[in-house]
Design an enzyme around this catalytic site. Sequence first.
Site, PDB file in Angstrom:
ATOM      1  N   HIS A  37      34.917  54.172 -55.377  1.00 42.91           N
ATOM      2  CA  HIS A  37      33.877  53.987 -56.387  1.00 42.91           C
ATOM      3  C   HIS A  37      32.828  55.085 -56.228  1.00 42.91           C
ATOM      4  CE1 HIS A  37      31.047  51.978 -58.996  1.00 42.91           C
ATOM      5  NE2 HIS A  37      30.142  51.955 -58.028  1.00 42.91           N
ATOM      6  N   HIS A 114      24.970  60.103 -59.137  1.00 42.10           N
ATOM      7  CA  HIS A 114      24.748  58.662 -58.949  1.00 42.10           C
ATOM      8  C   HIS A 114      23.299  58.493 -58.520  1.00 42.10           C
ATOM      9  CE1 HIS A 114      25.426  54.595 -56.951  1.00 42.10           C
ATOM     10  NE2 HIS A 114      25.596  54.425 -58.254  1.00 42.10           N
TER      11      HIS A 114
END
Length: 190
Positions: A37, A114
Amino acid sequence: MRTRPAGIGNVNADWMGSLPSKLSAMPLKYLAVPGSHDSFTFWVDVHAPVGPDQKAYVKYLATMFSVLAKKVMVKWSMTQNLTFREQLDAGIRYFDLRVSSKPSEPGSEIYFIHGLFGHKVRDGLLEINSFLGRHKKEVVFLDFNHYYAMDAEHHVYLIHMLQQVFGSKLCSDCAVENITLNFLWEKKYQ
């Protein structure tokens, strides 16, 4: 909290090529493929601005409490502690990718993101391609599923980058439901 599997090395680097023929003949949709992920967030740039994937209040807090806020952000932005190569050597074949341009930066360059910006996308793709060049029966799945601050020019740049880096290794078959490893190996797609 940052740990690495002890003694793994590259023991799983060729797991696809080692599968029994019954599994390599099975459609890929029936195989369990290990993935990660926010795959390439093992490093983020604490000196870059907060990414466009963040809410306005997060950007505001990062501006007001720059050093402290970014130290906190690093802890939740970095979801991996294995590098590109280490993930591939460990057997990861599915990559969850979030990408963005840097709005204040001219040109079409895109980065993994992110919360904070990471490596350039091209660097990650080149690392994957290098691995694939050494492991001819391994196949990777690149899931570009979040795009930030990208216009049509950035998307064209990304598509050309994928074609340039991977070339004939890219699978162009759109009927993916029945694709097998045997088919991919025969066509030299990875």
